[in-house]
Design a protein around this motif. Structure first.
Motif, PDB file in Angstrom:
ATOM      1  N   TYR A  44       0.744  -1.199   0.043  1.00 24.22           N
ATOM      2  CA  TYR A  44       0.109  -0.012  -0.166  1.00 24.22           C
ATOM      3  C   TYR A  44       0.876   1.252   0.026  1.00 24.22           C
ATOM      4  O   TYR A  44       0.213   2.350   0.145  1.00 24.22           O
TER       5      TYR A  44
ATOM      6  N   VAL B 216       2.610   0.876   8.368  1.00 17.97           N
ATOM      7  CA  VAL B 216       2.349   1.635   9.691  1.00 17.97           C
ATOM      8  C   VAL B 216       2.732   1.234  10.885  1.00 17.97           C
ATOM      9  O   VAL B 216       3.491   0.041  10.644  1.00 17.97           O
TER      10      VAL B 216
ATOM     11  N   GLY C 105      -0.674   5.576  11.737  1.00 21.94           N
ATOM     12  CA  GLY C 105      -1.476   4.512  12.473  1.00 21.94           C
ATOM     13  C   GLY C 105      -2.242   3.493  11.545  1.00 21.94           C
ATOM     14  O   GLY C 105      -1.862   3.243  10.701  1.00 21.94           O
ATOM     15  N   CYS C 106      -3.381   3.110  12.120  1.00 20.87           N
ATOM     16  CA  CYS C 106      -4.232   2.185  11.306  1.00 20.87           C
ATOM     17  C   CYS C 106      -5.564   2.276  12.121  1.00 20.87           C
ATOM     18  O   CYS C 106      -5.615   1.978  13.437  1.00 20.87           O
ATOM     19  N   SER C 107      -6.615   2.548  11.453  1.00 21.25           N
ATOM     20  CA  SER C 107      -8.053   2.753  11.997  1.00 21.25           C
ATOM     21  C   SER C 107      -8.298   1.273  12.592  1.00 21.25           C
ATOM     22  O   SER C 107      -9.304   1.402  13.627  1.00 21.25           O
ATOM     23  N   LEU C 108      -7.933   0.196  12.009  1.00 16.41           N
ATOM     24  CA  LEU C 108      -8.389  -0.954  12.428  1.00 16.41           C
ATOM     25  C   LEU C 108      -7.590  -1.229  13.784  1.00 16.41           C
ATOM     26  O   LEU C 108      -8.336  -1.728  14.735  1.00 16.41           O
TER      27      LEU C 108
ATOM     28  N   ASN D  48      -3.214  -6.793  12.433  1.00 15.55           N
ATOM     29  CA  ASN D  48      -3.516  -5.299  12.575  1.00 15.55           C
ATOM     30  C   ASN D  48      -4.280  -4.979  13.970  1.00 15.55           C
ATOM     31  O   ASN D  48      -5.180  -4.704  13.999  1.00 15.55           O
TER      32      ASN D  48
ATOM     33  N   CYS E  68     -11.549  -1.529   9.174  1.00 16.49           N
ATOM     34  CA  CYS E  68     -10.356  -0.723   8.364  1.00 16.49           C
ATOM     35  C   CYS E  68     -11.435   0.295   7.472  1.00 16.49           C
ATOM     36  O   CYS E  68     -12.306  -0.034   6.809  1.00 16.49           O
TER      37      CYS E  68
ATOM     38  N   HIS F  34     -11.093  -0.183   3.518  1.00 15.94           N
ATOM     39  CA  HIS F  34     -12.345  -1.247   2.962  1.00 15.94           C
ATOM     40  C   HIS F  34     -13.795  -1.109   3.616  1.00 15.94           C
ATOM     41  O   HIS F  34     -14.667  -1.553   2.741  1.00 15.94           O
TER      42      HIS F  34
ATOM     43  N   GLU G  49     -10.681  -7.553   4.096  1.00 17.48           N
ATOM     44  CA  GLU G  49     -11.183  -6.416   5.189  1.00 17.48           C
ATOM     45  C   GLU G  49     -12.437  -5.858   4.813  1.00 17.48           C
ATOM     46  O   GLU G  49     -13.054  -4.963   5.183  1.00 17.48           O
TER      47      GLU G  49
ATOM     48  N   HIS H 239      -3.172   6.724   6.452  1.00 12.96           N
ATOM     49  CA  HIS H 239      -1.855   6.332   7.148  1.00 12.96           C
ATOM     50  C   HIS H 239      -0.759   5.916   6.405  1.00 12.96           C
ATOM     51  O   HIS H 239       0.332   6.409   6.626  1.00 12.96           O
ATOM     52  N   MET H 240      -1.006   4.881   5.531  1.00 13.92           N
ATOM     53  CA  MET H 240       0.194   4.324   4.487  1.00 13.92           C
ATOM     54  C   MET H 240       0.519   5.578   3.773  1.00 13.92           C
ATOM     55  O   MET H 240       1.978   5.553   3.504  1.00 13.92           O
TER      56      MET H 240
HETATM   57 FE1  SF4 Z   1      -5.117   0.234   8.662  1.00 18.29          FE
HETATM   58 FE2  SF4 Z   1      -6.782  -0.250   6.717  1.00 18.29          FE
HETATM   59 FE3  SF4 Z   1      -4.792   1.291   6.269  1.00 18.29          FE
HETATM   60 FE4  SF4 Z   1      -4.504  -1.153   6.364  1.00 18.29          FE
HETATM   61  S1  SF4 Z   1      -5.847   0.058   4.883  1.00 18.29           S
HETATM   62  S2  SF4 Z   1      -3.376   0.261   7.434  1.00 18.29           S
HETATM   63  S3  SF4 Z   1      -5.968  -1.655   7.723  1.00 18.29           S
HETATM   64  S4  SF4 Z   1      -6.534   1.682   8.037  1.00 18.29           S
END
Ligand code: SF4
Ligand code: 13P
Length: 314
Positions: free
Chosen positions: A25, A60, A84-87, A113, A171, A174, A199, A266-267
């Motif tokens: 990603y 992330v 970060g990561c919402s998940l 995750n 996530c 997704h 996801e 985030h990515m």
């Molecule tokens: Fe998190 Fe979704 Fe981003 Fe992957 S794509 S880092 S699961 S927020």
């Protein structure tokens, strides 16, 4: 300028004995300067095997943490601490501990995750590349809490006929995709094969021709004779799909007519400039206390052990 940054990164990487691990990603430029690009499972495995002094993880925060857990004596860096990561963020330690206490006879399988803290509360970690097989390898009557992704958990429940208790995380990238709009896109492109990340919600997974991790999707497309694909995941995957298959067409699945891409904010915080800065100043370093490392490592090792036994990884 870009070429200059690229060259500086390559030189610094050698000088500092660093390895750059990049997720699918990431922006194309970062994927191209990475020593290894992969999905969460491949990247965790690479992080485990490396003998380099520094691991620069272009992904992330939870991915950097996983690399640190597997390499407590190495310096693990990420280009931006805010990635970060919402998940992972949807599952907080205290809340999850309380949730877990409601099911004392259940084991906990957590998707990679999640934070290092959540890993310490887990029995087995899984990724989208091995989750289905890991759950399938357990006795049918094993009671399971699956956290934090309700969509991946729901997909596994449907595929295995199990009734795992699902934590309510998801996530944000997704989660935005809908079966209604995906069906509309399918109608617009009747000759396209629909590939989806688990996801996505289960309504999308159930109409997809293939469901799997980023690596799984890449393999599926390479081996397919079809020439057109609807891709239900984050936009970054297109770089690898297009470079592997110049003769095939890819259309990213979105959630309305105006949305052009599904970028993970985030990515996409990581840039070439930040990668260079990371190597130059050896920042931003992932730090975890020993107790967390020791206890978060156990469920990751369990995942690796099962994945090896099942032949998913070597
Ligand atoms: Fe998190 Fe979704 Fe981003 Fe992957 S794509 S880092 S699961 S927020
Ligand atoms: P995989 O690359 O393991 O399929 O994971 C996707 C993802 O959401 C990473 O954040």
């Amino acid at each position: 300028m870009d070429k200059d940054i690229k060259q500086q990164i390559i030189e610094l990487k050698q000088e500092k004995e660093a390895i750059i691990l990049g997720h699918y990603y990431q922006i194309p430029e970062i994927q191209d300067i990475s020593d290894f690009v992969g999905d969460s499972l491949n990247l965790a495995q690479k992080a485990m095997e490396t003998n380099k002094k520094i691991i620069l993880f272009c992904g992330v925060h939870f991915m950097g943490e996983t690399a640190k857990i597997l390499n407590p004596d190495k310096k693990v860096l990420i280009p931006d601490m805010n990635a970060g990561c919402s998940l992972a963020d949807s599952c907080k330690y205290d809340e999850f501990k309380k949730f877990k206490s409601l099911y004392p006879d259940h084991i906990v399988i957590s998707y990679i995750n999640c934070s290092a803290e959540i890993k310490t509360l887990s029995d087995i970690i899984c990724t989208s590349g091995n989750a289905l097989q890991i759950v399938n390898s357990l006795p049918k009557d094993q009671k399971i809490i699956f956290a934090p992704d309700k969509n991946l958990g729901g997909y596994i429940n449907r595929m295995t006929g199990r009734n795992m208790v699902l934590y309510n995380g998801s996530c944000e990238v997704h989660e935005l995709l809908t079966a209604e709009y995906t069906l509309k896109m399918k109608k617009q492109h009747p000759d396209a094969v629909l590939i989806a990340h688990p996801e996505c919600n289960d309504a999308i997974s159930s109409i997809a021709d293939y469901v799997g991790s980023t690596q799984g999707m890449i393999k599926y497309v390479k081996e397919s004779n079809n020439k057109k694909f609807l891709v239900a995941t984050e936009t970054g995957i297109l770089h690898k799909l297009k470079s592997d298959n110049p003769d095939k067409e890819f259309i990213i699945v979105t959630n309305d007519d105006s949305c052009a891409c599904n970028d993970c904010r985030h990515m996409k915080l990581n840039t070439m400039e930040k990668v260079l800065n990371s190597l130059k100043n050896e920042e931003y370093e992932i730090k975890l206390d020993n107790e967390t490392i020791l206890s978060a490592k156990k469920p990751i090792e369990k995942m690796m052990e099962i994945s090896k036994k099942l032949g998913i990884i070597k």
